[in-house]
Design an enzyme around this catalytic site. Sequence first.
Site, PDB file in Angstrom:
ATOM      1  N   ARG A 173      74.588  77.010  55.428  1.00 59.91           N
ATOM      2  CA  ARG A 173      73.665  76.338  54.498  1.00 59.91           C
ATOM      3  C   ARG A 173      72.210  76.620  54.887  1.00 59.91           C
ATOM      4  O   ARG A 173      71.360  76.818  54.024  1.00 59.91           O
ATOM      5  CB  ARG A 173      73.938  74.837  54.482  1.00 59.91           C
ATOM      6  CG  ARG A 173      73.119  74.096  53.452  1.00 59.91           C
ATOM      7  CD  ARG A 173      73.617  74.381  52.033  1.00 59.91           C
ATOM      8  NE  ARG A 173      72.674  73.907  51.031  1.00 59.91           N
ATOM      9  CZ  ARG A 173      71.937  74.699  50.255  1.00 59.91           C
ATOM     10  NH1 ARG A 173      72.017  76.015  50.370  1.00 59.91           N
ATOM     11  NH2 ARG A 173      71.124  74.205  49.358  1.00 59.91           N
ATOM     12  N   CYS A 217      61.759  73.567  55.417  1.00 63.78           N
ATOM     13  CA  CYS A 217      62.894  72.639  55.218  1.00 63.78           C
ATOM     14  C   CYS A 217      62.341  71.295  54.761  1.00 63.78           C
ATOM     15  O   CYS A 217      62.865  70.642  53.863  1.00 63.78           O
ATOM     16  CB  CYS A 217      63.661  72.437  56.518  1.00 63.78           C
ATOM     17  SG  CYS A 217      64.239  73.935  57.338  1.00 63.78           S
ATOM     18  N   HIS A 231      63.187  68.371  51.826  1.00 61.87           N
ATOM     19  CA  HIS A 231      64.010  67.288  52.379  1.00 61.87           C
ATOM     20  C   HIS A 231      63.218  66.170  53.062  1.00 61.87           C
ATOM     21  O   HIS A 231      63.809  65.251  53.599  1.00 61.87           O
ATOM     22  CB  HIS A 231      65.075  67.883  53.298  1.00 61.87           C
ATOM     23  CG  HIS A 231      65.954  68.858  52.575  1.00 61.87           C
ATOM     24  ND1 HIS A 231      66.798  68.475  51.558  1.00 61.87           N
ATOM     25  CD2 HIS A 231      66.070  70.214  52.669  1.00 61.87           C
ATOM     26  CE1 HIS A 231      67.422  69.545  51.074  1.00 61.87           C
ATOM     27  NE2 HIS A 231      66.993  70.612  51.729  1.00 61.87           N
ATOM     28  N   CYS A 272      69.449  78.181  52.463  1.00 60.43           N
ATOM     29  CA  CYS A 272      68.139  77.575  52.174  1.00 60.43           C
ATOM     30  C   CYS A 272      67.023  78.582  52.434  1.00 60.43           C
ATOM     31  O   CYS A 272      66.098  78.716  51.632  1.00 60.43           O
ATOM     32  CB  CYS A 272      67.913  76.344  53.047  1.00 60.43           C
ATOM     33  SG  CYS A 272      68.820  74.893  52.507  1.00 60.43           S
TER      34      CYS A 272
END
Lengths: 119, 278
Positions: free
Chosen positions: B235, B192, B196, B239
């Site tokens: 979501r 992640c 991000h 991802c």
Amino acid sequence: MTRNKLQLVLLLASSLTMLTACLDTDLTSGSTASNEHEHALDINTLIEQAEQARAEAGRLGFEWSVTGPLLEVAHATYKAGNHEQATTLFQEVKLQSLLAIDQARYADENWQMLVPVID
Amino acid sequence: MKGLTCLSAMLVGSLFISVPSFADPQSDSDDVRAFFQKRFSNITLEDYADGAYALNENARMQWEEIEEFPPYEDAVDEGMVLFETPFANGKSYATCFPNGGIGIKQNYPKYDTETQQVITVEYAINQCRTSNGEAALPYGQGELAYVSAYMASTSRENIINVVIPDDEGALAAYEAGKKMFYERKGQLNMACATCHISIAGGQLRAEITSPALGQTTHFPAFRFGWDDIGTLQKRYAGCNTQVRAKPFALQSEEYRNLEYFHTYMANGLPLNGPGSRK
């Protein structure tokens, strides 16, 4: 023999030793030998290994999304009687799963590497 | 002698490698904020609630145009009807939540010390249903997402206040979520944090990658790729799939822990969900 010559001889000898070791490694665990070994495996053993590896990757939470569908294709191919193609597919399932297991081990030890560093 | 010098250097070096043995959520939050404030020095903390639209003026203008006629409006209306419709036993969602379920989303996820687990709004909605004899709803989209969207709409502008109690289980859940956020997964070997944190504000194809800080403020969200409103965990699964990792089940322990960490990072930001995203 002068000191420089002795050093040169020792260097050549150690280089040859390392080269031989590398060649031995290739012969025992290189990709060609590995592939031959895999082909020699009974396909049922390979299926079992592939499924066990996949289950372990899943248990660790690191299974790849492409592995399950590939396993389904491998089983369908095997059922259709194309054992050579099925063997290749099961090998790929096993390889992906073993890589995912390695990934899980690596992540467990190194996940902090992506934590932001404040200079 | 050289060997000894190397060994000494490694030992001394290891003293400076900080590997936290246990979670320190406030310190984590401070570090993430400091990181982003340094990277995007021209935006305020509140701006992070707008995700990637805080970083690009052109994208922001398009988004603001979309928000003039919000694509999630029907879902919120439907959610309100569902929320207010009594169950077969005469009770309703309001009976399961503090303050009748109105204006409370900023306090979720929360850690239940009795059952030793993280409770998200969506998880609580289904707990409410099953404890009242109703069938659980699918977690990703549909009726449950509509109810959640309605509850989010009643909490707009409220300040996120996720609490991590001084409880070993709560800290372990937070730490598990944090670990999941930072560990690389899938055939593409991405975490992640890769998109991000590391390359936040950069581009993946035509999209600007949003900062991790503030991502949870606007869910459930209407995503044009879904053509519907969906939950945060839908979501997460998306991802994971994009990096070719097999996603976990929605509202699994893993995703609830991840949401706990992820939302804690957004503490102090205003809720602005439901929102719309490309």
